[in-house]
Design a protein around this motif. Sequence first.
Motif, PDB file in Angstrom:
ATOM      1  N   ARG B 115     -11.267  34.817  52.026  1.00 30.84           N
ATOM      2  CA  ARG B 115     -12.076  35.917  52.581  1.00 30.84           C
ATOM      3  C   ARG B 115     -11.453  37.285  52.348  1.00 30.84           C
ATOM      4  O   ARG B 115     -12.144  38.298  52.365  1.00 30.84           O
ATOM      5  N   ASP B 118     -10.973  40.871  47.717  1.00 33.53           N
ATOM      6  CA  ASP B 118     -11.979  41.930  47.663  1.00 33.53           C
ATOM      7  C   ASP B 118     -12.249  42.383  46.234  1.00 33.53           C
ATOM      8  O   ASP B 118     -12.894  43.396  46.006  1.00 33.53           O
ATOM      9  N   TRP B 119     -11.720  41.641  45.250  1.00 36.93           N
ATOM     10  CA  TRP B 119     -11.908  42.111  43.877  1.00 36.93           C
ATOM     11  C   TRP B 119     -12.937  41.306  43.101  1.00 36.93           C
ATOM     12  O   TRP B 119     -13.321  41.668  42.014  1.00 36.93           O
ATOM     13  N   ASP B 121     -16.749  39.115  43.300  1.00 30.74           N
ATOM     14  CA  ASP B 121     -17.925  38.678  44.047  1.00 30.74           C
ATOM     15  C   ASP B 121     -18.726  37.651  43.265  1.00 30.74           C
ATOM     16  O   ASP B 121     -19.386  36.802  43.840  1.00 30.74           O
ATOM     17  N   ASN B 122     -18.658  37.796  41.953  1.00 27.96           N
ATOM     18  CA  ASN B 122     -19.432  36.898  41.097  1.00 27.96           C
ATOM     19  C   ASN B 122     -18.554  36.407  39.964  1.00 27.96           C
ATOM     20  O   ASN B 122     -17.558  37.026  39.629  1.00 27.96           O
ATOM     21  N   LYS B 219     -15.042  32.674  51.221  1.00 26.19           N
ATOM     22  CA  LYS B 219     -15.951  33.625  50.599  1.00 26.19           C
ATOM     23  C   LYS B 219     -16.589  32.935  49.400  1.00 26.19           C
ATOM     24  O   LYS B 219     -15.888  32.397  48.529  1.00 26.19           O
ATOM     25  N   LEU B 221     -18.682  32.725  45.918  1.00 22.68           N
ATOM     26  CA  LEU B 221     -18.936  33.532  44.729  1.00 22.68           C
ATOM     27  C   LEU B 221     -20.302  33.176  44.143  1.00 22.68           C
ATOM     28  O   LEU B 221     -20.683  32.006  44.111  1.00 22.68           O
ATOM     29  N   ASN B 231     -26.297  32.987  44.302  1.00 20.93           N
ATOM     30  CA  ASN B 231     -25.508  32.203  45.247  1.00 20.93           C
ATOM     31  C   ASN B 231     -26.146  30.838  45.440  1.00 20.93           C
ATOM     32  O   ASN B 231     -27.369  30.726  45.480  1.00 20.93           O
TER      33      ASN B 231
END
Lengths: 285, 309
Positions: B115, B118-119, B121-122, B219, B221, B231
């Motif tokens: 979590r 922060d670098w 997301d996908n 988290k 991806l 997602n």
Amino acid sequence: MNRAQKNRLKDKVFKGLGITATFLGIVILAIFIGFILYQGMERISWEFVMSLPSRFAEQSGIYTAWMGTVWVLVCTTLISFPLGVGAGIYLEEYGKKNWWNTFLEINISNLAGVPSVIYGLLGLGVFVRMMKMGNSILAGSLTLSLLILPVIIVSTREALRAVPSTIKEASVAMGASKWQTIWHQILPASFGGILTGVILALSRAVGETAPLIVVGALVYVPFAPTSPLDEFTVLPVQIFNWVTRPQQEFVINAAAGIIVLLGITFVMNGIAVYLRNKWQSKMNW
Amino acid sequence: MVKKIFALVLFGGLFFISCGSGGSSKQVKIDGSSTVYPISEAVAEEFRSVEPNIRVTVGSSGSGAGFKKFCRGETDLSDASRPISPDEQELCKENGIKYKELTVALDGISIVVNRKNDWIDNITPEQLKKIWGPDSEVNKWSDLNADWPDKDIHLYGPNTAHGTYDFFTEAIMGESGASRSDYNAVSDYNVAVQGISTDQYSMGYFGLAYYEENQNKLKLLGVDSGDGPVNPSLETVKSGTYKPLSRSLYVYVAQSASKRAEVQSLIDFYLNNAGKLAKAVGYVPLPESEYEKQLSTFESFASGSEQTQ
């Protein structure tokens, strides 16, 4: 510092180390048990013990698992007790010191060190497939019997050896045969020790998971076994399955299952201690 | 006293042998994938209330181990989280086991990170291939993208016994079993969840159900295979937009077993309820019409009018 002081210091250091070693084990065990009790106590109830497994963690119980454990335990006792004690008596009382008996002895102590999963593979090959027993309680019990036989044999021999040789000699001097001596003198005198060994070996078998998984203990069994040829599940397998589930509630069930399993082992060990004390106080020559 | 105990053991033995001749009731044996296990367990549980006299047992020894038993004729149904492999087909053939493949639900494989990450997301399938490939040279996050931290990347995934491993490598590398081996290979996915949730520089993959149960710890991806990041969810897996990591979950039925009335009634119940139950245990149901189709192919298979594999 003279030599005496040095030695005294060494003594203190060693004592400290010994205490640390002892307490480390106890503290870790206490933390473990405390954690399990904290997690699982809320699930312990009559329903939990008497319910069938279910996909709903709250309704799921261990009825078939502990019934399976009891069945496996009883069958394993029936198989391993006569075999192990018989072998122990032979090796200790009848066996002569020749290469054949030495060979047997070495192999029995080697067998005690074989990892349990190997016994599982052996059971799968011989009992399940070759002898066509299927994934039955009988196949599982035979496998576990093999696993604990070396322990029973060794502890039986220890117990027999602890009987004073004067008793044996006195019996023979009175004209008793070898069998009469064993049956009337040696066995009663050593029985406490033998039982202790058997019970401790069995309480090891209760916690075994790996060999039973290999032999084919299933996970979802919605009926209590009614014969030794039925399929089965046991407590450790059920606990293992619950731990691997994604839902947190199943982990609570697993903790509760562990409490029951711990309870069973503690009770068995308690019986072993009780029997040993009872027999020891009875035997006065 | 000794005699009494010996006598007790002897009588106990006789008692057990005497009651050992019972137990000839109808039974159906299921074993195989631990991923499909929750569905089969749920079906078996519900089935009990309809047919209390049929004993359904379910094991979860893994897709591969399940097929080994299935192809020896030791089980009636085999759960699998991947299709049967050529080697296993060969084994079945050798033993004369004919079977039918039924799809019972869908599942997505989720790619997750810590979590505090922060670098990212996908992720794209190419990046996954670069990370997880057999000769991967990615050891740090910065090996993947120079802007990312210069820290070791810690990978978690299922071990080789899992169908999830076979499927992931097949979908990403194009070859089943092609994977780097220097990652934390777990047999229990909760270990991976635990590891990833406590390690900022970690990454891992497992079935969607494990993410959904641990949403607050992990988290997720999105996977971008050309049409923008998607997602995994009930909708995207069902519609097929979450690719290439959506998969089918199967149950294989042996032909000899399918002649038995209790197996037929179980399969009938299975396909009529799999959608509802799959959803309840965290998987994605097939469209209703798909189950009906499966049922009719099974019925013709059971009656022997269709020859398969």
